[in-house]
Every structure is written in C-alpha cells, then in structure tokens.
Enzyme design. Structure first.
Site, mmCIF file in Angstrom:
data_model
loop_
_atom_site.group_PDB
_atom_site.id
_atom_site.type_symbol
_atom_site.label_atom_id
_atom_site.label_comp_id
_atom_site.label_asym_id
_atom_site.label_seq_id
_atom_site.Cartn_x
_atom_site.Cartn_y
_atom_site.Cartn_z
ATOM 1 N N ARG A 47 4.810 24.792 2.782
ATOM 2 C CA ARG A 47 5.759 25.679 3.457
ATOM 3 C C ARG A 47 7.119 25.018 3.407
ATOM 4 N NH1 ARG A 47 6.709 24.591 8.811
ATOM 5 N NH2 ARG A 47 4.629 24.252 9.594
ATOM 6 N N HIS A 69 7.777 26.730 10.512
ATOM 7 C CA HIS A 69 6.575 27.505 10.869
ATOM 8 C C HIS A 69 6.997 28.915 11.262
ATOM 9 C CE1 HIS A 69 3.042 28.932 12.965
ATOM 10 N NE2 HIS A 69 3.738 29.058 14.065
ATOM 11 N N TYR A 103 9.498 16.859 12.463
ATOM 12 C CA TYR A 103 8.156 16.350 12.164
ATOM 13 C C TYR A 103 7.902 16.039 10.683
ATOM 14 C CZ TYR A 103 7.450 21.449 11.591
ATOM 15 O OH TYR A 103 7.575 22.771 11.232
#
Lengths: 325, 360
Positions: B258, B262, B271
C-alpha cells in the site's frame, strides 16, 4: 493542574497507572508503535516498553480473550478495542467469560480488567464506527459499563475502572475526544463507579443523559431556560449499575422525567430508566416518563447521520413536550 | 499446476514479469492478446486516476474518510480479469480495481465514500457483495455463496478478498476450513499490502508467509507477486478453473504494497520509513505494465498521458454529480430495513417528519 482534552486525559491517566502499578498492561490494535488511531496511547510504549504496552494482531476476540487470561494470572489488563463497532467478534468472550468468571467459579477467579473503546457517533465516519453499545453491554449481568463526558471525569473514572477488581467496560465518546479542554489535576483521584452527577439543578423536569449527548443537553437547557423552564440535568456517567437514588430523588422533586440516548429506542437504556422511575417515583409523576432516543434503524453513514443524532434544538423540543404535557 | 510449483511450502513467489516489465518466464505468459493486456492496463490507470481524485477531493474536504488504493492495482485488476460474467466478487474494502473491472460504476463507488448507502446499491447484473468493514467477516459469505452454487448445481465461482491483517481474525480460518470441508468453488485472495494500519506483516503473524495457512485447511495455495498483472491473472485463472471443475477452493497471497495511508485518517510516516516506500515505488505495477506495452509497440507515452488526463476529468465529473445529489434522503434511512416498514418505525419516521416541519 494541566489543561487537557479528553483524549490526552486518557493518555495521561494510563501513564499514571502504568507508572504506579507494574501489573497494568495496555494493548490492542495499533496501540503500541503508532499510539492508537486516536492517539490515546501515544508515547506509552516508548516509556514502558513493549512488554507492557503493545500491538496485537488484528483479532478482537483474542484481545479480550487473552485479557481474561492475563487478569486470571495476576495482571490488570487495559485492552483497547479500536472502535466500539468492532467489538462484536469479542462479544462471545465478553458475555461468555468476562462477565461470568467470578460467578462461575464462585469467587475463586475474578477479572480486574478494563476494555476501553471510542464510542458513539456524530463524527462522520464509515459504517460500524458510530455504534452505541449502551444496550448491548448494559444488559449483560456481571459487567460495569462506564462513560465519561468530561476530561476530569474520565481520569477519575478510568482510575476507578483499572483499580476495580471486576471487569469494567469504558466507553469513550469519540465525538468529544478533542472537542474542549478542561483543568485536570495531576494528582491521583478517583470517581466512584455507579454514581451519577447532577450537572445543573432544576425543578421542572429531570433530564438524564451521558457521553457526548451531555453537552447537547446542556445547550438544550439554555434554550429551555430562555423559556422559563428549569430543567435538572444529570450525567449518568455509569450506565450499569445505574445510580437509582440520584435519579429517583430528582424525579420526586421535579415530577417529570426525560432520558436521552444515542442507542436505538427499543429495548434501550431509556426503557430501563423509565422502569426505575415508575418503580421509585410513580406517585410524583405529572407526565409520562419519556425517551428521546435513536430511531430503530442502523446508524446511517455520514450523509444521513444528522437525522439520527439529536442536536440541542431537537432535545429541547422533546423536553418541552413533557413539561407542557 | 502453478500451485504445485509455487505452493505454500515451496517458498517461491510466482512472477512472470519483473519490475522493469521484462518477461521472466515466456512459457508462463497467459494466452491473452496484447489488446486484452492493454484493456487490463487501462483499467489499472482508471483505478489509479479515480483513487488519486478521491484523495485529492478528501484533502479539499469534499470527500470523507477514504481508503487509498494506489500500488495494489495489479492484484485487483489481474484477479478480476480472470473471472467470468456469472462469477461472484466478494470485497473487503480496498479493491477499487476489481470493482471497476466487474462493472461497478465509479458513481456508486464515490457515493459510498461520500457517505451514502446508495453507493452499495449495485446494478442487479453486477454479482458483487457490498463493502464489508468488519475485517474478514465477508469471507464467510463468500464460502456460503460458493456452497450455494454447488448445491444448486451451478458452475459460478466466487472470488473473495481480504487483507494481511484479516488473516489473524478467526473468521478467516473458519472460512478456509468450511471451504475445504464443503469443497466450495471459491478463490480467496489475500492482498498482503504489508500493513494493517500501523502493524507490519511481521508483527501480524509468526508464519513466514500468509499463504501457508492454506496448508492447515488442506487446500491449495500460491504466493504471487501481487504487482505483476500477468502473474495475478494466471494464478487466479488457474484457481477459478480448478474451482469450476469441482476441485474446490484456493488461497492466493498477492504480495503487494500500500503506497498510501490505510485511510485518510492515518499518517504512515509514523510507522514506516520513507526508504521502504521508495523501494516499493520501483515495483509499481502500473509502471511495469506500461513499460511492457510500450515495448510491445501497442502503447506510447503520449497515449498514456492523454488517457490519464481523460480519466482524471471523468472522475472529477462523476464526483461533481455525486456532490450535487449525494445527500441521503430522510426516508431512505427508514425504508430499507424490511420489505415493509413496521408500524413502530413508521411512527418514528412520521414523528420526525412532523418535528422537521415544525422547526422549519
């Protein structure tokens, strides 16, 4: 004294308790490295290490189920469910074990654990992110269900919840996570679970609500005051067990009762509260006790949610009907 | 059989095309014309345009929370291209390329992300289930749909999607187990995009691959380069044909990434490292397919730029329409719970309408 919003108060309170009590552990999805999708646990993993503050795999049932095991084996787990609407896979654990362990073992085992989660709607979120679980959780024997409406109450209630020797569900109204700030003492204090709070005294009607709706109800109260109606506004704070005495005492004084909640109307907490009022203040009533509640529908996604969630004006209109009955 | 060569325990990833668009295994290239590959490529471009536009509009405050899709187009378009007309699509929520491939119009897609339930009211000839937000729960439905095909003696196959995080949920294991036990004609596709919000694949499971979970369920599986359109097509095609022959389910792990967040609510820089994202940009599925098609002489940079522009304009036009008419009608909140509205709901609706009339 520090000035904090609701989410930073949750973070501060977890910090206080992780520091004070080595048996406290904090975990859930995205709780560790990222610090939670709402930032409730930000910085805690860094401070207390991965053993005490950690990310779990994506599995709500296992989050709650392992918390049960940890609680049995001497820890005080504080588990986060990312959104209240994601709790359903864990519902089996909650209803079958969390709520029953003490009774099942006749006191041999008990579960000092907290399940906390963002709760309620009005944040223009996707489906399943606006759920109200008041009814579904409040109905389960063996659970305490708490929901603060201010940063100050959040700290006192969360500390009580973590220190409680029985399981507590801690519902955090996500709509007001960052809505306003308040002075929150740095020092340790608790607010007892099971105690409602009279926010404003009045003589004409008792209005009980909780969570984010408290703030709409206070706005509604201003509209009512302009029309000369003196409402008594009560923040329930604990959905289960209900503070009967505070409510009955108030209704005996005012003679009228309105309960306002986000959850769907049928079989909801409003029905329970009205039953209590009927039992405890029947001869004092001057109008039918009334629910202002969510429609019996699935909570609409954003373009329809303003119809589902009540604003102050709609609350005031509903309360007026009871006063002028 | 690809699943034998690249099965879960072979620890090999199935690839046909490398990152530059060069063919690694000419004998494995599926039997499709260049025109057909070009059509698939155009769907990938359309998907990316629609995705970029949604993201842009979200940043302008005109779209609500949105789950970006960029980087995963091959995993979606490649698998959907292997489906036949009567096959069923069961999505999670990040399969824009598959939805568009199956004939869901962009207006529905945007309407959904705009926050109106009518976005899930697909045309009747589109065999697709709605977006399923509760992670992995849709896999059970997929198995049920497939079991029904078996029971009714029909040959339609169901293709279902889940993310890497979803493989940790009980529903995932239960669905694979049912599918195996009932020999259901279903293909499970894990879009392993390496992150479940902030939690990396490595923290999600100690298993070396996700596809090895097929072994425990006793079903075939294959690990595929999810950014390789040809490999995704070939692996899904084989799995669908196996299911249609009555030989049961397959688990496909599409190894992808990705490139965005998200959803628009999170910040991936918290992260993961930028360098990691950059290495995956080099593996961009769109870029490599474009290089392949240009190499074959069936496409050009000029045509590419022009088509992207067209898709961008089209997406904006569709969104404007949604923005102009996408508010939820009050009666829609009430009228779809049952075939006929029960009296108590009717009453709640009428009381509220009356209230609205009083305050207006």
């Amino acid at each position: 004294m520090a000035v904090m919003n609701l989410i930073s108060t949750i973070n501060h309170t977890l910090d206080v308790e992780l520091e004070r009590d080595d048996s406290v552990v904090v975990f859930g999805e995205d709780v560790g490295l990222e610090g939670g999708v709402f930032r409730a646990t930000v910085g805690l993993q860094k401070k207390y290490g991965e053993k005490r503050v950690f990310d779990t795999p994506l599995a709500e049932s296992a989050i709650v189920g392992t918390a049960v095991g940890m609680a049995i084996n001497g820890l005080r787990p504080v588990a986060e469910i990312q959104f209240s609407g994601f709790i359903y896979p864990a519902y089996n654990q909650i209803i079958s074990h969390v709520a029953r362990m003490r009774n099942r073992t006749r006191g041999r085992l008990h579960l000092p654990m907290v399940i906390r989660m963002p709760h309620g709607g009005g944040i223009k979120a996707l489906e399943h992110h606006s759920e109200s679980l008041d009814t579904l959780l409040g109905h389960i024997p063996g659970l305490k269900v708490v929901t603060p409406s201010t940063p100050y109450d959040a700290k006192g209630l969360l500390l009580s919840a973590i220190r409680d020797d029985d399981p507590v569900i801690f519902l955090e109204p996500s709509k007001i996570y960052r809505a306003f700030k308040q002075e929150v003492p740095e020092e340790d204090y608790t607010i007892p679970i099971g105690k409602a709070k009279v926010l404003k005294e009045g003589t004409d009607v008792t209005v009980v609500t909780w969570g984010a709706y408290v703030h709409e109800a206070l706005k509604a109260d201003k509209l009512l005051t302009e029309e000369g109606i003196q409402a008594e506004i009560i923040d329930l704070r604990t959905i289960s067990p209900i503070d009967r005495d505070t409510i009955i005492e108030s209704v005996q004084k005012t003679g009228r009762f309105v309960v306002i909640h986000e959850a769907a109307k049928s079989f909801g907490p409003g029905a329970e509260l009205i039953a209590l009022v009927n039992e405890g203040a029947f001869l004092h009533l001057e109008a039918p006790p009334t629910r202002l509640a969510g429609f019996d529908v699935t909570i609409p996604i954003p373009r329809g949610e303003h119809h589902y969630f009540m604003d102050a004006q709609r609350m005031a209109a509903g309360i007026k009907k009871v006063v002028h009955y | 059989m690809l699943t034998e060569q690249y099965g879960p325990l072979q620890k090999k990833m199935f690839q046909i095309m490398d990152e530059t668009g060069a063919i690694l295994s000419p004998d494995l290239v599926p039997d499709r014309s260049e025109e057909e590959w070009l059509q698939s490529y155009k769907l990938m471009l359309k998907t990316r345009s629609a995705d970029n536009k949604a993201l842009q509009l979200q940043r302008q405050g005109r779209m609500l929370t949105y789950a970006p899709n960029t980087g995963q187009e091959a995993a979606q378009v490649g698998s959907a291209a292997a489906m036949e007309k009567g096959d069923w699509l069961v999505p999670a929520f990040r399969e824009l390329g598959a939805w568009l491939s199956r004939g869901v119009d962009l207006e529905r897609v945007y309407l959904y992300w705009y926050g109106n339930e009518l976005g899930s009211q697909f045309p009747e000839d589109v065999r697709m289930l709605p977006i399923s937000v509760p992670i992995a729960s849709q896999l059970q439905h997929a198995v049920g749909v497939a079991m029904a095909s078996n029971i009714k003696g029909e040959s339609d196959v169901t293709v279902a999607y889940v993310g890497d995080g979803g493989t940790s949920i009980g529903d995932f294991s239960e669905a694979l187990n049912f599918a195996g036990v009932f020999n259901a004609p279903v293909v499970f596709i894990i879009q392993n995009n390496q992150y479940a919000i902030s939690v990396s694949r490595q923290k999600q499971t100690k298993a070396e691959t996700l596809v090895q979970k097929a072994v425990a369920a006793g079903i075939p599986g294959i690990l595929v380069d999810g950014n390789d359109l040809m490999a995704m097509y070939a692996a899904t095609k084989e799995a669908i044909e196996r299911a249609r022959r009555g030989e049961g389910p397959t688990l496909i792990e599409a190894y992808t990434y990705r490139l965005g967040a998200h959803t628009t609510s999170d910040d991936p820089t918290k992260y993961r490292e930028d360098e990691e994202v950059e290495t995956w940009r080099d593996k961009d599925p769109v870029k490599r397919m474009k290089a392949y098609l240009i190499g074959k002489g069936v496409w050009s940079e000029e045509e590419d730029a022009k088509l992207i522009e067209e898709y961008d304009e089209e997406a904006l036009e569709v969104f404007r329409k949604v923005e102009a008419s996408g508010e939820t009608k009050l009666e829609d909140i009430f009228k779809y719970h049952f075939r006929e509205m029960p009296p108590h709901l009717q009453e709640q609706y009428e009381e509220y309408v009356q209230y609205l009339e009083e305050v207006e």
